[in-house]
Design an enzyme around this catalytic site. Structure first.
Site: not given
Ligand code: FAD
Ligand code: EPU
Length: 339
Positions: A164, A238, A334
């Site tokens: 990520r 998420s 995130e």
């Protein structure tokens, strides 16, 4: 190209937050983009690129120019018997592109089916799911650099992809517009069914012959079951990354919490399932006003209707604090928080 004032972004962010952009431009060509550059200079305002709005959390109305990426097109650059090199423009929808690849039997990205958002944003956090990351099929990208005013090319090694993560989320954050991304896909597929019970899902669906289409269907079916659709409830997937901790810390946690969900990484560290930590800390399904934690997936924060970005971030901060207190683990967001 028209620049609209006080434009509602409610339908352009998957959290469904009621925020406005002071200025809004839909960019469909390089000329349009250059026009926005002049506008920014003339008005001395800040700016940001918006793709599908599926990984942003606006805390306020945006007091600058929102540049909506509408650069379209998909082009085969090269092909031989084994591979095909395809360039997709940044404003193309990610899942539309994956679907096109599957229809043409170009393999690689099928495990990344149904991820919302645009091609242009896919390298920013190196999107991933079900054992595949975008970087695995990435060749390079073209981006417009705001400071140099030039289109530059970034090859794989320049992008510093991680879990990520990439250079575009760090040193180059806000400094480029990703115009196109090039992928190298396989004509002879290698099926990646090891992660997330894809094989089981394929069997359950009664599919007897494995194909990339079958994998796409299985991934879609798992995702539709597990993740809330932004069409039904505002969310950005998420909210936090899965935290990575050293072996020593992991072993000590495992003693106290034998059921902790984790994956050992090749470097010896352990990646913990943040959803499990948040769930175990008692947050699943909790709600403060319209800001909440999803009832089926504790890693997904949701907007039940009229939550503000500030209410969601407040909830996120409480979750971070509680997970830190209970497990000694720091959660990292995130989602891109836009102040
Ligand atoms: P946006 O939200 O529009 O933008 C994200 C950031 O990138 C912003 O900072 C923006 O300024 C910047 N940006 C966007 N486009 C450009 C560009 N062309 N050039 C420069 N900067 C740009 N992610 C995963 O990795 N795996 C998943 O499985 C996954 N599942 C999800 C499920 C749901 C239901 C949702 C809502 C989200 C999920 N996500 C997942 C997160 C999200 O889909 C990805 O991060 C996606 O790549 C975001 O694309 P976007 O176009 O919506 O980006
Ligand atoms: N879990 C719980 N309780 C919960 C949620 C999860 O106990 O409330 C447990 C699950 O039972 C499972 C584990 O945690 O054992 C992991 O859950 P899941 O398989 O749902 O995956 P995840 O780690 O929560 C990650 C990605 C997703 C990606 C899926 C599939 C991150 C931050 N998230 O989720 O990506 O789709 O794996 O590969 O890495 C995103 O980035 O937005 C995203 C949705």
């Amino acid at each position: 190209m028209e620049i609209i004032e006080n434009f509602s972004l409610k339908k352009l962010n998957t959290f469904g937050l009621s925020v406005d952009g002071k200025y809004f431009a839909h960019v469909a060509s390089m000329d349009d983009l250059l026009e926005t550059k002049d506008f920014i200079a003339e008005n001395n305002c800040r700016f940001m690129v918006l793709g599908g709005g599926s990984n942003v959390l606006f805390l306020n109305d945006y007091d600058g120019l929102i540049i909506s990426n509408g650069l379209k097109g998909v082009e085969i650059l090269k092909e031989d018997e084994e591979h095909v090199v395809v360039k997709a423009m940044g404003g193309e929808n990610w899942d539309g592109f994956v679907s096109w690849c599957v229809q043409n039997n170009f393999a690689g990205l099928e495990n990344l089916s149904l991820i919302p958002g645009s091609i242009g944003a896919s390298p920013i956090q190196n999107i991933g799911a079900y054992g595949v990351e975008m970087k695995d099929y990435f060749v390079g990208l073209e981006a417009f650099h705001w400071e140099t005013g030039k289109i530059q090319t970034w090859a794989y090694n320049d992008c510093r992809f991680g879990y990520r993560n990439s250079i575009f989320k760090n040193e180059l954050k806000g400094k480029t517009v990703i115009l196109s991304v090039t992928f190298r896909l396989d004509k002879n597929p290698i099926f990646k069914t090891g992660y997330g019970a894809i094989r089981e899902e394929v069997d359950k669906m009664g599919i007897t012959k494995l194909s990339i289409g079958a994998i796409r269907d299985a991934v879609i079916s798992i995702r539709e079951r597990k993740l809330p659709s932004p069409k039904e409830i505002g969310n950005a997937g998420s909210f936090f990354k899965n935290p990575v901790i050293p072996e020593m810390q992991f072993l000590s946690l495992k003693k106290t919490y034998p059921k902790i969900v984790s994956y050992k990484l090749p470097d010896g560290n352990h990646k913990l399932a943040a959803g499990w930590l948040i769930d175990r800390a008692g947050w699943k399904g909790k709600r403060t006003g319209d800001a909440g934690v999803h009832k089926k997936q504790a890693l997904v924060l949701v907007n039940h209707g009229n939550a503000t970005g500030k209410e969601i971030i407040q909830l996120a901060t409480e979750i971070e604090k509680s997970v830190k207190e209970m497990f000694g683990v720091e959660l990292e967001k995130e989602v891109n928080v836009i102040i």
